[in-house]
Design a protein around this motif. Structure first.
Motif, PDB file in Angstrom:
ATOM      1  N   ILE A  46       0.836  -1.427  -0.035  1.00 62.88           N
ATOM      2  CA  ILE A  46       0.036   0.045  -0.075  1.00 62.88           C
ATOM      3  C   ILE A  46       0.824   1.115   0.104  1.00 62.88           C
ATOM      4  CG2 ILE A  46      -1.584   1.377   1.444  1.00 62.88           C
ATOM      5  CD1 ILE A  46      -2.915  -1.182   2.246  1.00 62.88           C
ATOM      6  N   GLU A  47       2.032   1.299   0.724  1.00 58.70           N
ATOM      7  CA  GLU A  47       2.714   2.528   0.840  1.00 58.70           C
ATOM      8  C   GLU A  47       3.579   2.664  -0.591  1.00 58.70           C
ATOM      9  OE1 GLU A  47       4.924   5.642   2.615  1.00 58.70           O
ATOM     10  OE2 GLU A  47       3.356   4.105   3.584  1.00 58.70           O
ATOM     11  N   LEU A  48       3.840   1.544  -1.318  1.00 59.96           N
ATOM     12  CA  LEU A  48       4.557   1.687  -2.503  1.00 59.96           C
ATOM     13  C   LEU A  48       3.628   2.082  -3.559  1.00 59.96           C
ATOM     14  CD1 LEU A  48       7.240   1.337  -4.007  1.00 59.96           C
ATOM     15  CD2 LEU A  48       6.588  -1.086  -4.508  1.00 59.96           C
ATOM     16  N   PHE A  49       2.396   1.346  -3.633  1.00 66.85           N
ATOM     17  CA  PHE A  49       1.609   1.726  -4.872  1.00 66.85           C
ATOM     18  C   PHE A  49       0.378   2.759  -4.458  1.00 66.85           C
ATOM     19  CE2 PHE A  49       3.313  -2.519  -5.515  1.00 66.85           C
ATOM     20  CZ  PHE A  49       3.954  -2.281  -6.663  1.00 66.85           C
ATOM     21  N   PHE A  50       0.024   2.894  -3.454  1.00 64.65           N
ATOM     22  CA  PHE A  50      -1.205   3.703  -3.346  1.00 64.65           C
ATOM     23  C   PHE A  50      -1.202   4.974  -2.359  1.00 64.65           C
ATOM     24  CE2 PHE A  50      -2.204  -0.804  -3.967  1.00 64.65           C
ATOM     25  CZ  PHE A  50      -3.126  -0.616  -5.220  1.00 64.65           C
ATOM     26  N   SER A  51      -0.077   4.865  -1.572  1.00 59.85           N
ATOM     27  CA  SER A  51       0.052   6.000  -0.675  1.00 59.85           C
ATOM     28  C   SER A  51       0.040   7.606  -1.013  1.00 59.85           C
ATOM     29  CB  SER A  51       1.139   6.035   0.317  1.00 59.85           C
ATOM     30  OG  SER A  51       2.265   5.993  -0.543  1.00 59.85           O
ATOM     31  N   HIS A  52       0.513   7.780  -2.337  1.00 59.72           N
ATOM     32  CA  HIS A  52       0.735   9.015  -3.064  1.00 59.72           C
ATOM     33  C   HIS A  52      -0.586   9.371  -3.591  1.00 59.72           C
ATOM     34  CE1 HIS A  52       1.614   5.920  -6.050  1.00 59.72           C
ATOM     35  NE2 HIS A  52       1.246   6.936  -6.971  1.00 59.72           N
ATOM     36  N   THR A  53      -1.541   8.346  -3.848  1.00 59.31           N
ATOM     37  CA  THR A  53      -2.871   8.729  -4.477  1.00 59.31           C
ATOM     38  C   THR A  53      -3.896   8.961  -3.422  1.00 59.31           C
ATOM     39  OG1 THR A  53      -3.409   6.361  -4.796  1.00 59.31           O
ATOM     40  CG2 THR A  53      -2.016   7.481  -6.518  1.00 59.31           C
ATOM     41  N   MET A  54      -3.753   8.601  -2.063  1.00 58.08           N
ATOM     42  CA  MET A  54      -4.795   8.802  -1.116  1.00 58.08           C
ATOM     43  C   MET A  54      -4.609   9.911  -0.131  1.00 58.08           C
ATOM     44  SD  MET A  54      -5.054   4.751  -0.223  1.00 58.08           S
ATOM     45  CE  MET A  54      -5.548   3.442  -1.401  1.00 58.08           C
ATOM     46  N   ASP A  55      -5.575  10.275   0.379  1.00 58.04           N
ATOM     47  CA  ASP A  55      -5.586  11.030   1.486  1.00 58.04           C
ATOM     48  C   ASP A  55      -5.159  10.326   2.729  1.00 58.04           C
ATOM     49  OD1 ASP A  55      -7.822  10.237   2.603  1.00 58.04           O
ATOM     50  OD2 ASP A  55      -8.907  11.904   1.307  1.00 58.04           O
ATOM     51  N   SER A  56      -4.856  10.698   3.858  1.00 59.24           N
ATOM     52  CA  SER A  56      -4.625  10.182   4.890  1.00 59.24           C
ATOM     53  C   SER A  56      -5.606   9.151   5.468  1.00 59.24           C
ATOM     54  CB  SER A  56      -3.971  11.180   6.115  1.00 59.24           C
ATOM     55  OG  SER A  56      -4.962  11.937   6.371  1.00 59.24           O
ATOM     56  N   GLY A  61      -7.600   3.884   6.230  1.00 57.91           N
ATOM     57  CA  GLY A  61      -8.938   2.904   6.067  1.00 57.91           C
ATOM     58  C   GLY A  61      -8.769   1.773   5.307  1.00 57.91           C
ATOM     59  N   THR A  62      -7.889   2.092   4.297  1.00 62.16           N
ATOM     60  CA  THR A  62      -7.459   0.774   3.290  1.00 62.16           C
ATOM     61  C   THR A  62      -6.622  -0.054   3.873  1.00 62.16           C
ATOM     62  OG1 THR A  62      -7.645   2.409   1.268  1.00 62.16           O
ATOM     63  CG2 THR A  62      -6.516   0.207   1.096  1.00 62.16           C
ATOM     64  N   LEU A  63      -5.775   0.437   4.540  1.00 64.54           N
ATOM     65  CA  LEU A  63      -4.636  -0.284   5.454  1.00 64.54           C
ATOM     66  C   LEU A  63      -5.308  -1.188   6.562  1.00 64.54           C
ATOM     67  CD1 LEU A  63      -1.889  -1.011   5.861  1.00 64.54           C
ATOM     68  CD2 LEU A  63      -1.455   1.062   7.479  1.00 64.54           C
ATOM     69  N   MET A  64      -6.052  -0.631   7.360  1.00 65.99           N
ATOM     70  CA  MET A  64      -6.931  -1.447   8.266  1.00 65.99           C
ATOM     71  C   MET A  64      -7.864  -2.400   7.522  1.00 65.99           C
ATOM     72  SD  MET A  64      -6.275  -0.104  11.116  1.00 65.99           S
ATOM     73  CE  MET A  64      -4.458  -0.154  10.506  1.00 65.99           C
ATOM     74  N   LEU A  65      -8.444  -2.175   6.417  1.00 67.32           N
ATOM     75  CA  LEU A  65      -9.244  -3.105   5.647  1.00 67.32           C
ATOM     76  C   LEU A  65      -8.409  -4.393   5.567  1.00 67.32           C
ATOM     77  CD1 LEU A  65     -11.932  -4.088   4.554  1.00 67.32           C
ATOM     78  CD2 LEU A  65     -11.123  -2.740   2.289  1.00 67.32           C
ATOM     79  N   PHE A  66      -7.147  -4.175   4.847  1.00 69.69           N
ATOM     80  CA  PHE A  66      -6.661  -5.217   4.362  1.00 69.69           C
ATOM     81  C   PHE A  66      -5.666  -6.061   5.556  1.00 69.69           C
ATOM     82  CE2 PHE A  66      -7.027  -3.177   0.288  1.00 69.69           C
ATOM     83  CZ  PHE A  66      -7.141  -4.445  -0.623  1.00 69.69           C
ATOM     84  N   LEU A  67      -5.852  -5.241   6.633  1.00 64.95           N
ATOM     85  CA  LEU A  67      -5.215  -6.063   7.771  1.00 64.95           C
ATOM     86  C   LEU A  67      -5.955  -6.733   8.835  1.00 64.95           C
ATOM     87  CD1 LEU A  67      -2.503  -3.417   9.110  1.00 64.95           C
ATOM     88  CD2 LEU A  67      -2.127  -5.360   8.147  1.00 64.95           C
TER      89      LEU A  67
END
Length: 242
Positions: A46-56, A61-67
């Motif tokens: 997520i950090e590599l591919f999506f962090s730059h396209t998302m707000d905090s 939320g995405t990180l919690m979902l996948f965890l």
């Protein structure tokens, strides 16, 4: 070490050792290694591919979902793998009900909920104390769910040679064995085992005589010991074919 006796569908009593504290700790360590590895991998992706396209907020939320699989790890794996996690599979442990039968999804859920007390509170000290102090090596989650953990390396309680040579081509010698109930044959097996171990020919002869009378078998050409052993084999094979 305490044992747990399980009767298989083939009517064979198998004795399992309860899981030792060391083996349970090893299984837990392996499970948490898997959980941490998965969480680290998800974080990096997520950090590599999506962090730059998302707000905090979206990022968190995405990180919690996948965890979420990490949070539900034990419940999901024990349910899908019928009482085992990946760590348990490696160490050869399994969750079962206290009577030896397979636990249900409800029992797995109760064990998972009680991880809060057994594992997370005081870094697992509470669960460890209960495992050491209870007769069936049960942590609080096991006590609440009516479960325990066994070592999957069985020790046959019956004479191992009784069934080891049974093949698909085995021919039943005494079809009259269908008259014997499971309770009857269990009594015969236990008495026969004890008599053979003690070389008590009196008991063996008495068993043979009783079986011949009950099954109405005459003119037996084999020894009484061989006759009783054959009756046990025949009953096992008859049960297997039902």
């Amino acid at each position: 070490m305490e044992k747990l006796l399980i009767n298989t569908p083939q009517n064979v009593d198998i004795e399992y050792s309860l899981a030792s504290v060391g083996s349970r700790i090893l299984a837990i360590a392996l499970d948490y290694a898997v959980m941490i590895g998965y969480a680290f991998l998800i974080f990096k992706i997520i950090e590599l591919f999506f962090s730059h396209t998302m707000d905090s907020w979206l990022y968190m939320g995405t990180l919690m979902l996948f965890l979420l699989p990490v949070l539900f790890y034990h419940f999901i794996l024990e349910t899908l793998l019928k009482g085992q996690t990946l760590g348990m599979m490696v160490v050869k442990l399994k969750v079962v009900k206290i009577d030896g039968s397979r636990a249900t999804i409800y029992e797995y859920f109760i064990r998972w909920v009680m991880n809060i007390v057994d594992i997370w509170m005081l870094s697992g000290v509470i669960g460890l104390v209960f495992i050491i102090s209870t007769k069936k090596s049960q942590r609080i989650g096991d006590l609440a769910a009516g479960t325990t953990i066994i070592n999957l390396k069985p020790k046959l309680k019956l004479i191992e040679t009784v069934y080891e040579e049974l093949k698909d081509s085995y021919e039943i010698q005494f079809p009259q064995v269908v008259k014997l109930s499971d309770k009857d044959i269990n009594i015969v097996k236990k008495s026969f085992k004890n008599a053979v171990s003690k070389r008590d020919t009196t008991v063996i002869n008495a068993l043979a005589t009783k079986l011949k009378n009950v099954l109405e078998i005459q003119d037996v050409k084999i020894s009484n010991e061989k006759f009783v052993e054959t009756v046990i084999k025949d009953h096992y094979h008859s049960f297997k074919e039902r």
